[in-house]
Motif scaffolding. Structure first.
Motif, PDB file in Angstrom:
ATOM      1  N   VAL A   1     -16.404 -17.532  -9.753  1.00  0.00           N
ATOM      2  CA  VAL A   1     -15.528 -17.270  -8.602  1.00  0.00           C
ATOM      3  C   VAL A   1     -15.794 -18.289  -7.507  1.00  0.00           C
ATOM      4  N   PHE A   2     -14.753 -18.989  -7.109  1.00  0.00           N
ATOM      5  CA  PHE A   2     -14.855 -20.058  -6.126  1.00  0.00           C
ATOM      6  C   PHE A   2     -14.909 -19.533  -4.691  1.00  0.00           C
ATOM      7  N   GLY A   3     -14.036 -18.591  -4.368  1.00  0.00           N
ATOM      8  CA  GLY A   3     -13.956 -18.121  -2.991  1.00  0.00           C
ATOM      9  C   GLY A   3     -13.056 -16.917  -2.865  1.00  0.00           C
ATOM     10  N   LEU A   4     -12.762 -16.563  -1.622  1.00  0.00           N
ATOM     11  CA  LEU A   4     -11.948 -15.381  -1.369  1.00  0.00           C
ATOM     12  C   LEU A   4     -10.945 -15.641  -0.258  1.00  0.00           C
ATOM     13  N   CYS A   5     -10.006 -14.740  -0.147  1.00  0.00           N
ATOM     14  CA  CYS A   5      -8.969 -14.844   0.882  1.00  0.00           C
ATOM     15  C   CYS A   5      -8.454 -13.449   1.196  1.00  0.00           C
ATOM     16  N   LEU A   6      -7.768 -13.318   2.294  1.00  0.00           N
ATOM     17  CA  LEU A   6      -7.093 -12.063   2.603  1.00  0.00           C
ATOM     18  C   LEU A   6      -5.847 -11.929   1.742  1.00  0.00           C
ATOM     19  N   LEU A   7      -5.500 -10.686   1.430  1.00  0.00           N
ATOM     20  CA  LEU A   7      -4.381 -10.417   0.528  1.00  0.00           C
ATOM     21  C   LEU A   7      -3.659  -9.160   1.001  1.00  0.00           C
ATOM     22  N   ASN A   8      -2.340  -9.225   1.025  1.00  0.00           N
ATOM     23  CA  ASN A   8      -1.517  -8.059   1.369  1.00  0.00           C
ATOM     24  C   ASN A   8      -0.729  -7.657   0.133  1.00  0.00           C
ATOM     25  N   ASP A   9      -1.070  -6.504  -0.408  1.00  0.00           N
ATOM     26  CA  ASP A   9      -0.393  -5.971  -1.590  1.00  0.00           C
ATOM     27  C   ASP A   9       0.759  -5.084  -1.121  1.00  0.00           C
ATOM     28  N   TRP A  10       1.921  -5.711  -0.878  1.00  0.00           N
ATOM     29  CA  TRP A  10       3.098  -4.962  -0.431  1.00  0.00           C
ATOM     30  C   TRP A  10       3.455  -3.898  -1.468  1.00  0.00           C
ATOM     31  N   SER A  11       3.857  -2.720  -1.008  1.00  0.00           N
ATOM     32  CA  SER A  11       4.058  -1.591  -1.918  1.00  0.00           C
ATOM     33  C   SER A  11       5.273  -0.773  -1.502  1.00  0.00           C
ATOM     34  N   ALA A  12       6.169  -0.562  -2.453  1.00  0.00           N
ATOM     35  CA  ALA A  12       7.320   0.323  -2.226  1.00  0.00           C
ATOM     36  C   ALA A  12       6.916   1.710  -2.708  1.00  0.00           C
ATOM     37  N   ARG A  13       6.482   2.545  -1.797  1.00  0.00           N
ATOM     38  CA  ARG A  13       5.888   3.827  -2.183  1.00  0.00           C
ATOM     39  C   ARG A  13       6.864   4.761  -2.887  1.00  0.00           C
ATOM     40  N   ASP A  14       8.137   4.729  -2.507  1.00  0.00           N
ATOM     41  CA  ASP A  14       9.099   5.622  -3.150  1.00  0.00           C
ATOM     42  C   ASP A  14       9.391   5.165  -4.576  1.00  0.00           C
ATOM     43  N   VAL A  15       9.519   3.866  -4.780  1.00  0.00           N
ATOM     44  CA  VAL A  15       9.707   3.344  -6.138  1.00  0.00           C
ATOM     45  C   VAL A  15       8.462   3.629  -6.977  1.00  0.00           C
ATOM     46  N   GLN A  16       7.296   3.392  -6.387  1.00  0.00           N
ATOM     47  CA  GLN A  16       6.027   3.607  -7.088  1.00  0.00           C
ATOM     48  C   GLN A  16       5.859   5.069  -7.503  1.00  0.00           C
ATOM     49  N   ALA A  17       6.201   5.995  -6.621  1.00  0.00           N
ATOM     50  CA  ALA A  17       5.990   7.414  -6.897  1.00  0.00           C
ATOM     51  C   ALA A  17       6.814   7.893  -8.091  1.00  0.00           C
ATOM     52  N   TRP A  18       8.002   7.337  -8.264  1.00  0.00           N
ATOM     53  CA  TRP A  18       8.881   7.782  -9.342  1.00  0.00           C
ATOM     54  C   TRP A  18       8.530   7.128 -10.676  1.00  0.00           C
ATOM     55  N   GLU A  19       8.011   5.903 -10.648  1.00  0.00           N
ATOM     56  CA  GLU A  19       7.805   5.159 -11.884  1.00  0.00           C
ATOM     57  C   GLU A  19       6.382   5.218 -12.439  1.00  0.00           C
ATOM     58  N   TYR A  20       5.392   5.589 -11.614  1.00  0.00           N
ATOM     59  CA  TYR A  20       4.020   5.283 -11.998  1.00  0.00           C
ATOM     60  C   TYR A  20       3.420   6.213 -13.055  1.00  0.00           C
ATOM     61  N   VAL A  21       4.050   7.353 -13.328  1.00  0.00           N
ATOM     62  CA  VAL A  21       3.554   8.224 -14.399  1.00  0.00           C
ATOM     63  C   VAL A  21       4.332   7.887 -15.680  1.00  0.00           C
ATOM     64  N   PRO A  22       3.701   7.562 -16.803  1.00  0.00           N
ATOM     65  CA  PRO A  22       2.263   7.629 -17.045  1.00  0.00           C
ATOM     66  C   PRO A  22       1.538   6.283 -17.023  1.00  0.00           C
ATOM     67  N   LEU A  23       2.221   5.161 -16.752  1.00  0.00           N
ATOM     68  CA  LEU A  23       1.584   3.858 -16.967  1.00  0.00           C
ATOM     69  C   LEU A  23       1.149   3.150 -15.693  1.00  0.00           C
ATOM     70  N   GLY A  24       1.421   3.685 -14.525  1.00  0.00           N
ATOM     71  CA  GLY A  24       0.880   3.060 -13.329  1.00  0.00           C
ATOM     72  C   GLY A  24       1.845   2.130 -12.623  1.00  0.00           C
ATOM     73  N   PRO A  25       1.350   1.327 -11.659  1.00  0.00           N
ATOM     74  CA  PRO A  25       2.213   0.483 -10.823  1.00  0.00           C
ATOM     75  C   PRO A  25       3.020  -0.521 -11.635  1.00  0.00           C
ATOM     76  N   PHE A  26       4.277  -0.719 -11.216  1.00  0.00           N
ATOM     77  CA  PHE A  26       5.161  -1.673 -11.877  1.00  0.00           C
ATOM     78  C   PHE A  26       6.063  -2.302 -10.812  1.00  0.00           C
ATOM     79  N   LEU A  27       7.327  -1.887 -10.719  1.00  0.00           N
ATOM     80  CA  LEU A  27       8.250  -2.505  -9.772  1.00  0.00           C
ATOM     81  C   LEU A  27       7.901  -2.198  -8.321  1.00  0.00           C
ATOM     82  N   GLY A  28       7.187  -1.099  -8.097  1.00  0.00           N
ATOM     83  CA  GLY A  28       6.792  -0.761  -6.735  1.00  0.00           C
ATOM     84  C   GLY A  28       5.776  -1.713  -6.154  1.00  0.00           C
TER      85      GLY A  28
END
Length: 404
Positions: A217-244
């Motif tokens: 590992v060379f280094g690190l940086c700040l990261l913003n993981d943008w998330s569409a919570r409504d899309v995520q809530a409907w799609e994430y069962v059973p395989l987890g995050p995808f389009l959200g």
């Protein structure tokens, strides 16, 4: 102020020297740069001017060659750069090769290979559990204390700080709705994270042990993981995050080398469960980092998450993501997961800060539960450095624009 005359205590002084890629004013050509104060050094041009053997690594349109060069080269190049910007004998040669930061164009500094995101904050995981599994005997899932939970994301939508983020569209379905509907997300969120950048690849079929973290590992940086919570809530069962999650991930234009953060190493929180040998970091060097993050919405600070509270370390995450034999590639990026502390002021997502929209934030420009079009989110951070000086991390900024 001339670049050599950076004020003492500047978080981007010669003790820091993060790497990026920039285009000089009036040019579209990209080259590796190193930040010093509010200036950027053309590192490749400096290497050529001083007859350095590292010109082949620095006179490039990306950090990829330097990332792949390995730990010895990383240390050698850093020592050389420190000398170039501090030794008076180099000033006449090097000073003309600086550009004001405000006049250059910054780019994504490396080609992102694979992208993995984790879920390493116990505070965040417990908050999410309390919100969505209120009747469960434990707010954590049964596996959480035994392995770093993660998922594979989309490397092609990792964007550099300053890139607008288009509000994603997708399916969503509220619990009381008879059927899903399609449209722009109405629960757009952020996640304050730290990203780790892999330099040296690994061989397929050979796991990377905990002790191999600094070699890969060379280094690190700040990261913003943008998330569409409504899309995520409907799609994430059973395989987890995808389009959200896959529509955008913002990273800083500046990668802070691990060597700049030696003073910020700290022990992680006390582990409450016995770990399997490949994750057991007893006897290893301290695996946590004391990074102080700030989250601002439209210039108003809403949270200050402490990275030192993260239960799983970056070394453990690397060991876990390769323990099945998966190989590393130069440019792999993995995110820490949302950084959240134990208090309300230290939560790293709007989901937690507003408790799933129940408690709106009071901002100078109005209330917020989730992000509105036009909102600008900025992550910034610093870490303790040598002799009490702060090490600044490059900020991550993104503005939400309407769905097309």
């Amino acid at each position: 102020m001339p670049p050599f005359d950076v004020p003492e205590g500047d978080p981007f002084g010669p003790h820091n020297l993060p790497y990026g890629v920039f285009s000089p004013p009036g040019s579209s050509e990209r080259t590796v740069g190193v930040r010093l104060g509010d200036h950027v050094l053309d590192a490749g041009a400096a290497a050529h001017a001083l007859g350095s053997p590292y010109a082949s690594l620095l006179a490039r349109p990306s950090l990829d060659a330097l990332l792949a060069a390995g730990r010895t080269a990383w240390s050698d190049v850093r020592r050389a750069l420190t000398a170039w910007v501090t030794v008076p004998a180099h000033r006449e040669t090097v000073e003309p090769l600086f550009h004001p930061l405000s006049e250059v164009t910054l780019h994504l500094p490396f080609a992102v290979a694979d992208y993995v995101d984790f879920y390493a904050s116990e505070n965040h995981a417990r908050n999410v559990g309390r919100m969505f599994r209120p009747d469960a005997p434990d707010s954590l899932t049964p596996n959480w204390k035994h392995l770093p939970i993660g998922y594979h994301g989309r490397s092609g939508t990792v964007v550099v700080s300053g890139t607008d983020v288009v509000r994603p569209s997708g399916q969503r379905k509220a619990p009381a709705d008879p059927a899903p509907v399609f449209g722009p997300s109405v629960r757009l969120d952020i996640e304050a994270e730290v990203g780790f950048v892999v330099g040296v690849p690994s061989e397929l079929g050979r796991p990377v042990p905990l002790g191999g973290f600094r070699d890969h590992v060379f280094g690190l940086c700040l990261l913003n993981d943008w998330s569409a919570r409504d899309v995520q809530a409907w799609e994430y069962v059973p395989l987890g995050p995808f389009l959200g999650k896959s529509f955008a991930t913002s990273v800083s234009a500046w990668i802070t080398p691990l060597d700049a953060l030696d003073e910020a190493r700290v022990a992680p929180p006390k582990r409450t469960h016995e770990l399997l040998p490949y994750l057991d970091d007893t006897g290893e060097e301290p695996g946590g980092y004391d990074l102080r993050i700030s989250v601002a919405v439209n210039g108003h600070v809403v949270s200050e998450p402490p990275f030192s509270t993260m239960y799983w370390t970056a070394a453990q995450q690397l060991a876990h993501m390769t323990v099945n034999g998966a190989s590393l590639r130069t440019g792999d990026l993995y995110g820490s997961g949302t950084v959240s502390g134990p208090t309300e002021r230290e939560r790293g997502s709007l989901l937690e800060l507003t408790w799933n929209g129940r408690d709106p934030l009071e901002l100078p420009d109005g209330k917020r539960t989730f992000l509105e079009d036009g909102d600008v989110v900025t992550l910034s951070a610093w870490a303790p450095g040598p002799d009490g000086v702060r090490v600044g991390l490059g900020e991550v900024t993104g503005r939400v624009v309407p769905a097309p």
